[in-house]
Design a protein around this motif. Structure first.
Motif, PDB file in Angstrom:
ATOM      1  N   VAL A 121       0.816  -1.221   0.000  1.00  0.00           N
ATOM      2  CA  VAL A 121       0.000   0.000   0.000  1.00  0.00           C
ATOM      3  C   VAL A 121       0.848   1.269   0.000  1.00  0.00           C
ATOM      4  CG1 VAL A 121      -1.939  -1.142   1.128  1.00  0.00           C
ATOM      5  CG2 VAL A 121      -0.217   0.010   2.527  1.00  0.00           C
ATOM      6  N   LEU A 155      -0.014   5.049  -1.577  1.00  0.00           N
ATOM      7  CA  LEU A 155      -1.328   5.588  -1.258  1.00  0.00           C
ATOM      8  C   LEU A 155      -1.211   6.590  -0.119  1.00  0.00           C
ATOM      9  CD1 LEU A 155      -3.404   2.265  -1.259  1.00  0.00           C
ATOM     10  CD2 LEU A 155      -3.280   3.970  -3.088  1.00  0.00           C
ATOM     11  N   SER A 156      -2.116   7.551  -0.058  1.00  0.00           N
ATOM     12  CA  SER A 156      -2.157   8.435   1.089  1.00  0.00           C
ATOM     13  C   SER A 156      -2.440   7.597   2.336  1.00  0.00           C
ATOM     14  CB  SER A 156      -3.232   9.498   0.906  1.00  0.00           C
ATOM     15  OG  SER A 156      -2.929  10.308  -0.217  1.00  0.00           O
ATOM     16  N   VAL A 203      -5.929   6.199   3.279  1.00  0.00           N
ATOM     17  CA  VAL A 203      -6.382   5.202   2.308  1.00  0.00           C
ATOM     18  C   VAL A 203      -5.633   3.889   2.518  1.00  0.00           C
ATOM     19  CG1 VAL A 203      -6.565   4.654  -0.155  1.00  0.00           C
ATOM     20  CG2 VAL A 203      -7.006   6.988   0.655  1.00  0.00           C
ATOM     21  N   ALA A 204      -4.324   3.983   2.764  1.00  0.00           N
ATOM     22  CA  ALA A 204      -3.515   2.782   2.993  1.00  0.00           C
ATOM     23  C   ALA A 204      -4.004   2.020   4.218  1.00  0.00           C
ATOM     24  CB  ALA A 204      -2.054   3.177   3.161  1.00  0.00           C
ATOM     25  N   GLY A 238       2.928  10.151  -1.975  1.00  0.00           N
ATOM     26  CA  GLY A 238       1.908   9.959  -0.952  1.00  0.00           C
ATOM     27  C   GLY A 238       2.345  10.450   0.412  1.00  0.00           C
ATOM     28  N   SER A 290      -5.564  10.830  -2.918  1.00  0.00           N
ATOM     29  CA  SER A 290      -4.570   9.767  -2.987  1.00  0.00           C
ATOM     30  C   SER A 290      -4.368   9.283  -4.417  1.00  0.00           C
ATOM     31  CB  SER A 290      -5.020   8.586  -2.119  1.00  0.00           C
ATOM     32  OG  SER A 290      -4.109   7.513  -2.193  1.00  0.00           O
ATOM     33  N   LYS A 291      -3.129   8.854  -4.702  1.00  0.00           N
ATOM     34  CA  LYS A 291      -2.902   8.092  -5.930  1.00  0.00           C
ATOM     35  C   LYS A 291      -3.875   6.913  -5.929  1.00  0.00           C
ATOM     36  CE  LYS A 291       2.085   8.987  -5.686  1.00  0.00           C
ATOM     37  NZ  LYS A 291       3.440   8.387  -5.587  1.00  0.00           N
ATOM     38  N   PHE A 318       0.215   2.180  -8.408  1.00  0.00           N
ATOM     39  CA  PHE A 318      -0.504   3.441  -8.182  1.00  0.00           C
ATOM     40  C   PHE A 318       0.169   4.591  -8.930  1.00  0.00           C
ATOM     41  CE2 PHE A 318      -0.582   1.088  -3.998  1.00  0.00           C
ATOM     42  CZ  PHE A 318      -1.751   0.400  -4.273  1.00  0.00           C
TER      43      PHE A 318
END
Length: 221
Positions: A46, A49-50, A53-54, A113, A143-144, A172
């Motif tokens: 993950v 990702l921001s 979100v992760a 991120g 987020s991506k 991502f």
């Protein structure tokens, strides 16, 4: 400015190997909620990702308020660790950045991120901040793989999409670049295996291969 080229780098897993800090901070965040941490491959899956979100992906059954606490614990733990020691650059990263920055027709950017504070800290630790004319991070954008970071970098520099390349180690990064209609270059030393980078326009094994790969993507080779 139509003659300019823009090279946009991801950070974690692309320029710096931050997995030790990520794993330690993630383990602490899970422990604070009384949860067993996920295995390292899951944590690394993950990256990019921001953070909210992760964590939603890693702990989908945890209530939102629990994940919010994990976000804050992670950030605190990560800050402590990077204050003690900076994540190392990958071999060849500095030389590649400096060579590209020396080209009159090439601009460099960041799309990460990481938070703005985290990005500033890692660039300062390695003395690289002066090379990046546009810096996009999680505090400013979705987020991506949402394309906002790349689109903002294009807007700030005035570079056309066909003259830009997004470089990253995760799917991502590649999906974000494609969504913004720029070329994409996957690196194989990071946190996603090559099969997850299959959508990239090209893959490279090390930074020594970067100049030739960029020339081929732009039709200069």
């Amino acid at each position: 400015m139509s003659g300019l080229r823009l090279v946009i780098f991801d950070v974690d897993g692309t320029l710096v190997d931050s997995q030790a800090h990520i794993a330690a901070a993630m383990t602490a965040a899970f422990a604070a909620e009384g949860l067993a941490p996920p295995p390292l491959p899951a944590m690394l899956s993950v990256v990019g990702l921001s953070l909210p979100v992760a964590l939603a992906r890693l702990a989908p059954d945890l209530p939102e308020e629990g994940r919010a606490r994990m976000v804050e614990r992670y950030r605190g733990q990560y800050f402590t660790r990077r204050t003690e020691t900076a994540s190392p650059l990958y071999p060849g990263a500095r030389a590649a950045i400096e060579a590209l920055a020396a080209q009159d027709d090439t601009l460099l950017g960041i799309a990460t991120g990481k938070s703005g504070r985290g990005l500033d800290a890692i660039l300062a630790a390695h003395g690289l901040a002066r090379h990046f004319v546009t810096r996009q991070h999680a505090d400013l954008h979705p987020s991506k793989p949402h394309p906002a970071m790349v689109l903002a970098a294009l807007d700030e520099t005035g570079v056309a999409p066909e003259n830009a390349v997004m470089i990253g180690d995760t799917e991502f990064d590649i999906a974000m670049g494609r969504a913004a209609c720029v070329r994409t270059l996957g690196v194989r030393w990071g946190y996603h295996p090559a099969e997850r980078l299959a959508a990239a326009d090209a893959l490279i094994e090390d930074f020594a291969a970067l100049p030739g790969a960029l020339d081929r993507l732009w039709g200069r080779a």
